[in-house]
Design a protein around this motif. Sequence first.
Motif, PDB file in Angstrom:
ATOM      1  N   MET A 112       0.836  -1.198   0.000  1.00 36.51           N
ATOM      2  CA  MET A 112       0.000   0.000   0.000  1.00 36.51           C
ATOM      3  C   MET A 112       0.878   1.258   0.000  1.00 36.51           C
ATOM      4  SD  MET A 112      -3.349  -0.447   0.065  1.00 36.51           S
ATOM      5  CE  MET A 112      -4.009   0.967   0.942  1.00 36.51           C
ATOM      6  N   PRO A 113       0.438   2.327  -0.691  1.00 37.20           N
ATOM      7  CA  PRO A 113       1.178   3.592  -0.634  1.00 37.20           C
ATOM      8  C   PRO A 113       1.165   4.143   0.787  1.00 37.20           C
ATOM      9  CG  PRO A 113      -0.425   3.571  -2.435  1.00 37.20           C
ATOM     10  CD  PRO A 113      -0.724   2.384  -1.586  1.00 37.20           C
ATOM     11  N   ASP A 114       2.216   4.855   1.178  1.00 31.98           N
ATOM     12  CA  ASP A 114       2.221   5.452   2.512  1.00 31.98           C
ATOM     13  C   ASP A 114       1.274   6.648   2.551  1.00 31.98           C
ATOM     14  OD1 ASP A 114       3.589   7.728   1.474  1.00 31.98           O
ATOM     15  OD2 ASP A 114       5.505   6.720   1.743  1.00 31.98           O
ATOM     16  N   LEU A 115       1.032   7.154   3.759  1.00 29.77           N
ATOM     17  CA  LEU A 115       0.042   8.225   3.943  1.00 29.77           C
ATOM     18  C   LEU A 115       0.417   9.480   3.166  1.00 29.77           C
ATOM     19  CD1 LEU A 115      -2.540   9.166   5.317  1.00 29.77           C
ATOM     20  CD2 LEU A 115      -1.153   9.877   7.298  1.00 29.77           C
ATOM     21  N   ASN A 116       1.699   9.855   3.175  1.00 27.34           N
ATOM     22  CA  ASN A 116       2.121  11.057   2.457  1.00 27.34           C
ATOM     23  C   ASN A 116       1.857  10.934   0.959  1.00 27.34           C
ATOM     24  OD1 ASN A 116       3.003  12.377   4.759  1.00 27.34           O
ATOM     25  ND2 ASN A 116       5.087  11.584   4.597  1.00 27.34           N
ATOM     26  N   SER A 117       2.118   9.743   0.405  1.00 28.29           N
ATOM     27  CA  SER A 117       1.867   9.527  -1.017  1.00 28.29           C
ATOM     28  C   SER A 117       0.377   9.609  -1.325  1.00 28.29           C
ATOM     29  CB  SER A 117       2.410   8.158  -1.453  1.00 28.29           C
ATOM     30  OG  SER A 117       3.822   8.141  -1.376  1.00 28.29           O
ATOM     31  N   LEU A 118      -0.441   9.030  -0.454  1.00 27.81           N
ATOM     32  CA  LEU A 118      -1.896   9.065  -0.658  1.00 27.81           C
ATOM     33  C   LEU A 118      -2.412  10.501  -0.644  1.00 27.81           C
ATOM     34  CD1 LEU A 118      -3.037   6.056   1.574  1.00 27.81           C
ATOM     35  CD2 LEU A 118      -3.152   6.206  -0.918  1.00 27.81           C
ATOM     36  N   ILE A 119      -1.971  11.276   0.349  1.00 25.55           N
ATOM     37  CA  ILE A 119      -2.434  12.661   0.460  1.00 25.55           C
ATOM     38  C   ILE A 119      -1.923  13.498  -0.710  1.00 25.55           C
ATOM     39  CG2 ILE A 119      -2.299  14.779   1.830  1.00 25.55           C
ATOM     40  CD1 ILE A 119      -2.171  13.026   4.330  1.00 25.55           C
ATOM     41  N   GLY A 120      -0.634  13.360  -1.030  1.00 26.18           N
ATOM     42  CA  GLY A 120      -0.054  14.147  -2.120  1.00 26.18           C
ATOM     43  C   GLY A 120      -0.703  13.848  -3.450  1.00 26.18           C
ATOM     44  N   PHE A 121      -0.891  12.569  -3.760  1.00 21.54           N
ATOM     45  CA  PHE A 121      -1.481  12.208  -5.042  1.00 21.54           C
ATOM     46  C   PHE A 121      -2.950  12.629  -5.102  1.00 21.54           C
ATOM     47  CE2 PHE A 121      -3.478   9.288  -8.088  1.00 21.54           C
ATOM     48  CZ  PHE A 121      -2.669   9.522  -9.195  1.00 21.54           C
ATOM     49  N   THR A 122      -3.657  12.526  -3.974  1.00 18.30           N
ATOM     50  CA  THR A 122      -5.063  12.946  -3.942  1.00 18.30           C
ATOM     51  C   THR A 122      -5.192  14.432  -4.242  1.00 18.30           C
ATOM     52  OG1 THR A 122      -5.651  11.219  -2.343  1.00 18.30           O
ATOM     53  CG2 THR A 122      -7.138  13.108  -2.510  1.00 18.30           C
ATOM     54  N   LEU A 123      -4.324  15.250  -3.641  1.00 23.87           N
ATOM     55  CA  LEU A 123      -4.383  16.696  -3.876  1.00 23.87           C
ATOM     56  C   LEU A 123      -4.123  17.023  -5.347  1.00 23.87           C
ATOM     57  CD1 LEU A 123      -2.521  18.036  -0.694  1.00 23.87           C
ATOM     58  CD2 LEU A 123      -4.977  18.133  -1.189  1.00 23.87           C
ATOM     59  N   ILE A 124      -3.142  16.337  -5.951  1.00 16.94           N
ATOM     60  CA  ILE A 124      -2.842  16.585  -7.361  1.00 16.94           C
ATOM     61  C   ILE A 124      -3.996  16.119  -8.245  1.00 16.94           C
ATOM     62  CG2 ILE A 124      -1.368  15.855  -9.275  1.00 16.94           C
ATOM     63  CD1 ILE A 124       0.987  15.960  -7.405  1.00 16.94           C
ATOM     64  N   ALA A 125      -4.575  14.956  -7.922  1.00 10.47           N
ATOM     65  CA  ALA A 125      -5.696  14.435  -8.708  1.00 10.47           C
ATOM     66  C   ALA A 125      -6.883  15.394  -8.664  1.00 10.47           C
ATOM     67  CB  ALA A 125      -6.102  13.058  -8.189  1.00 10.47           C
ATOM     68  N   VAL A 126      -7.170  15.930  -7.477  1.00 11.91           N
ATOM     69  CA  VAL A 126      -8.274  16.886  -7.335  1.00 11.91           C
ATOM     70  C   VAL A 126      -7.969  18.166  -8.095  1.00 11.91           C
ATOM     71  CG1 VAL A 126      -9.504  18.358  -5.691  1.00 11.91           C
ATOM     72  CG2 VAL A 126      -9.084  15.959  -5.140  1.00 11.91           C
ATOM     73  N   GLY A 127      -6.727  18.651  -7.974  1.00 11.76           N
ATOM     74  CA  GLY A 127      -6.353  19.876  -8.679  1.00 11.76           C
ATOM     75  C   GLY A 127      -6.473  19.732 -10.180  1.00 11.76           C
ATOM     76  N   MET A 128      -6.036  18.594 -10.717  1.00 12.11           N
ATOM     77  CA  MET A 128      -6.117  18.397 -12.168  1.00 12.11           C
ATOM     78  C   MET A 128      -7.558  18.198 -12.617  1.00 12.11           C
ATOM     79  SD  MET A 128      -2.718  16.210 -13.202  1.00 12.11           S
ATOM     80  CE  MET A 128      -2.917  16.640 -14.953  1.00 12.11           C
ATOM     81  N   ALA A 129      -8.385  17.559 -11.781  1.00 12.93           N
ATOM     82  CA  ALA A 129      -9.799  17.368 -12.137  1.00 12.93           C
ATOM     83  C   ALA A 129     -10.538  18.695 -12.220  1.00 12.93           C
ATOM     84  CB  ALA A 129     -10.474  16.451 -11.121  1.00 12.93           C
ATOM     85  N   MET A 130     -10.088  19.677 -11.443  1.00  9.76           N
ATOM     86  CA  MET A 130     -10.779  20.959 -11.403  1.00  9.76           C
ATOM     87  C   MET A 130     -10.211  21.969 -12.394  1.00  9.76           C
ATOM     88  SD  MET A 130     -11.374  21.346  -7.280  1.00  9.76           S
ATOM     89  CE  MET A 130     -12.390  22.816  -7.466  1.00  9.76           C
ATOM     90  N   THR A 131      -9.179  21.585 -13.145  1.00  8.75           N
ATOM     91  CA  THR A 131      -8.627  22.486 -14.144  1.00  8.75           C
ATOM     92  C   THR A 131      -9.211  22.156 -15.510  1.00  8.75           C
ATOM     93  OG1 THR A 131      -6.731  20.996 -14.451  1.00  8.75           O
ATOM     94  CG2 THR A 131      -6.462  22.831 -12.913  1.00  8.75           C
ATOM     95  N   PRO A 132      -9.259  23.133 -16.417  1.00 11.62           N
ATOM     96  CA  PRO A 132      -9.904  22.896 -17.712  1.00 11.62           C
ATOM     97  C   PRO A 132      -9.134  21.915 -18.575  1.00 11.62           C
ATOM     98  CG  PRO A 132      -8.766  25.006 -17.703  1.00 11.62           C
ATOM     99  CD  PRO A 132      -8.714  24.489 -16.295  1.00 11.62           C
ATOM    100  N   GLY A 133      -9.848  21.192 -19.370  1.00 13.72           N
ATOM    101  CA  GLY A 133      -9.259  20.219 -20.273  1.00 13.72           C
ATOM    102  C   GLY A 133     -10.342  19.656 -21.173  1.00 13.72           C
ATOM    103  N   PRO A 134      -9.989  18.765 -22.094  1.00 14.18           N
ATOM    104  CA  PRO A 134     -10.985  18.206 -23.021  1.00 14.18           C
ATOM    105  C   PRO A 134     -12.181  17.573 -22.325  1.00 14.18           C
ATOM    106  CG  PRO A 134      -8.769  17.657 -23.738  1.00 14.18           C
ATOM    107  CD  PRO A 134      -8.620  18.283 -22.380  1.00 14.18           C
ATOM    108  N   ASN A 135     -11.937  16.838 -21.224  1.00 17.16           N
ATOM    109  CA  ASN A 135     -13.052  16.195 -20.524  1.00 17.16           C
ATOM    110  C   ASN A 135     -14.047  17.221 -19.998  1.00 17.16           C
ATOM    111  OD1 ASN A 135     -11.917  13.695 -20.974  1.00 17.16           O
ATOM    112  ND2 ASN A 135     -10.985  13.535 -18.956  1.00 17.16           N
ATOM    113  N   MET A 136     -13.531  18.237 -19.302  1.00 16.80           N
ATOM    114  CA  MET A 136     -14.413  19.236 -18.716  1.00 16.80           C
ATOM    115  C   MET A 136     -15.183  19.994 -19.794  1.00 16.80           C
ATOM    116  SD  MET A 136     -13.567  22.487 -16.183  1.00 16.80           S
ATOM    117  CE  MET A 136     -12.995  21.462 -14.832  1.00 16.80           C
ATOM    118  N   VAL A 137     -14.488  20.385 -20.863  1.00 13.92           N
ATOM    119  CA  VAL A 137     -15.147  21.122 -21.936  1.00 13.92           C
ATOM    120  C   VAL A 137     -16.268  20.289 -22.552  1.00 13.92           C
ATOM    121  CG1 VAL A 137     -14.828  22.099 -24.241  1.00 13.92           C
ATOM    122  CG2 VAL A 137     -13.138  22.558 -22.457  1.00 13.92           C
ATOM    123  N   TYR A 138     -15.993  19.003 -22.799  1.00 14.10           N
ATOM    124  CA  TYR A 138     -17.003  18.138 -23.421  1.00 14.10           C
ATOM    125  C   TYR A 138     -18.199  17.934 -22.493  1.00 14.10           C
ATOM    126  CZ  TYR A 138     -19.265  14.212 -25.693  1.00 14.10           C
ATOM    127  OH  TYR A 138     -20.201  13.400 -26.288  1.00 14.10           O
TER     128      TYR A 138
END
Length: 210
Positions: free
Chosen positions: A1-27
Amino acid sequence: MPDLNSLIGFTLIAVGMAMTPGPNMVYLVSRSICQGPAAGLVSLGGVALGFVVYMLCAAFGITALVLAVPYAYDAVRFAGAVYLLWLAWQAVRPGGRSSFEVRSLPKDSPRKLFLMGLVTNLLNPKIAVMYLSLLPQFIDPANGSVLLQALVLGTIQIVFSVAINAMIALSAGSISTFLTARPGFATVQRWIMGTVLAGLAVRMATEARR
């Protein structure tokens, strides 16, 4: 399993990228505004399947192949950083458009909506960057099975991205109306998104290879 720091760090990046504009969001936004929230959610089903395809490909070999060739990994990492900087520029450049601006599209059948959502995501460079450049940096063989860590991190990305995009699809019409009536907010939105993207690009370019 990933350690806690990896889980938190990757989650923050995943959320940030999901909320930024891109082809998926535009469509998704375009479909929700032109054809209703239900069409946006059907399209999101295709997008979600695309996430699963990327996750399985990364977990079962693509990530390992890239990590095995240091120069290839660095090339992908820097290419990803350049792409994110380009997205940031597209968000803040003069005359740039918000993802919530109304786009006129013909009505499509549920089958076509689903397939277009899948194709849009599979051809989305931002998601390729997520799985080929970012995800490997949060995997540490010392924490156990690399396959399991990739699947756990990929599942986190899918859950948060689908949840965020579902909320966007359901509220796209209201958000679009609000931003149209208040153009200043649309400008602020674009600059916030551009700043987030630029920050991700700098992090990716300066992150040491694990």
